[in-house]
Scaffold this active site. Sequence first.
Site, short mmCIF file in Angstrom:
data_model
loop_
_atom_site.label_atom_id
_atom_site.label_comp_id
_atom_site.label_asym_id
_atom_site.label_seq_id
_atom_site.Cartn_x
_atom_site.Cartn_y
_atom_site.Cartn_z
N GLY A 91 0.77 -1.24 0.00
CA GLY A 91 0.00 0.00 0.00
C GLY A 91 0.80 1.28 0.00
N GLU A 102 4.03 3.82 6.20
CA GLU A 102 2.80 3.04 5.99
C GLU A 102 1.79 3.86 5.20
OE1 GLU A 102 1.07 0.53 5.89
OE2 GLU A 102 1.30 -0.84 7.58
N ASP A 103 0.86 3.17 4.57
CA ASP A 103 -0.21 3.87 3.85
C ASP A 103 -1.28 4.36 4.83
OD1 ASP A 103 -1.01 1.26 4.44
OD2 ASP A 103 -1.90 0.86 2.48
N PHE A 161 -14.17 3.54 4.49
CA PHE A 161 -13.21 2.80 3.67
C PHE A 161 -12.78 3.64 2.47
CE2 PHE A 161 -11.69 -0.31 0.63
CZ PHE A 161 -10.84 -1.03 1.44
P1 IMP Z 1 -4.53 -1.96 11.03
O1 IMP Z 1 -3.67 -3.08 11.49
O2 IMP Z 1 -5.96 -2.14 11.45
O3 IMP Z 1 -4.00 -0.59 11.43
O4 IMP Z 1 -4.61 -2.10 9.47
C1 IMP Z 1 -3.89 -1.37 8.59
C2 IMP Z 1 -3.99 -2.00 7.22
O5 IMP Z 1 -5.35 -2.24 6.85
C3 IMP Z 1 -3.44 -1.03 6.21
O6 IMP Z 1 -2.06 -1.23 6.00
C4 IMP Z 1 -4.27 -1.32 4.98
O7 IMP Z 1 -3.67 -2.35 4.23
C5 IMP Z 1 -5.59 -1.81 5.52
N1 IMP Z 1 -6.63 -0.75 5.54
C6 IMP Z 1 -7.19 -0.17 6.64
N2 IMP Z 1 -8.12 0.75 6.30
C7 IMP Z 1 -8.14 0.76 4.95
C8 IMP Z 1 -8.92 1.52 3.99
O8 IMP Z 1 -9.77 2.38 4.29
N3 IMP Z 1 -8.67 1.26 2.67
C9 IMP Z 1 -7.74 0.34 2.25
N4 IMP Z 1 -7.01 -0.39 3.12
C10 IMP Z 1 -7.20 -0.19 4.44
MG MG Z 2 -0.70 -1.43 4.41
#
Ligand code: IMP
Ligand code: MG
Length: 179
Positions: free
Chosen positions: A48, A102-103, A155
């Site tokens: 990402g 990170e994205d 999202f």
């Molecule tokens: P976390 O572990 O819940 O912080 O998840 C982070 C990961 O979930 C990111 O690196 C993304 O790959 C994915 N992610 C979370 N929210 C979104 C979104 O709104 N769109 C696309 N990918 C997302």
């Molecule tokens: Mg990611």
Amino acid sequence: MSIVKIKDLTFKTFIPEAEIQQRVKAVAEKINRDLDGKNPLLLAVLNGSFIFAADLIRHITIPCEISFVKLASYQGTTSTGEIKEVIGLNEDLAGRTVVIVEDIIDTGLTMKRMIESLGTRNPASIHICSLLVKPDKLQVPLNIEYVAMEIPNDFIVGYGLDYDQQGRQLRDIYTVIDP
Ligand code: IMP
Ligand code: MG
């Protein structure tokens, strides 16, 4: 405003390219100020963050290096369920100033796992840089020093972020529209 359809979902423009570019530049300038003389190693988390990392590093004017890691997910045996393992890291992190790129940080669990894993490699310091943060979803305390934009819980896709692997090439960031 423009509308895109990806698979079963419809998205509308949320953050236009020009605003993303402005915010990314501002984050890079903060890194330039804070980490001057530290030769930071940017560690971009694939997939990402590839577009964000490419734009970010081109605004970084201090000496720095970049490398890329991926997270392998598998079902662990612990009650926490999904465990993520950092793969593809060949660099020696000992004594390095590391900036994780990170994205998006959603629950923060991925980032927490990254920090735990990298911390065992004796870096001088670890800093977090994320294009986007959903502050209302954060489940773990994280010191996010570098963030381009905070967004609501919806999202989103575009600028490297995907919906089921689609939509990463969109130049703007789009948010989902309720069907
Ligand atoms: P976390 O572990 O819940 O912080 O998840 C982070 C990961 O979930 C990111 O690196 C993304 O790959 C994915 N992610 C979370 N929210 C979104 C979104 O709104 N769109 C696309 N990918 C997302
Ligand atoms: Mg990611």
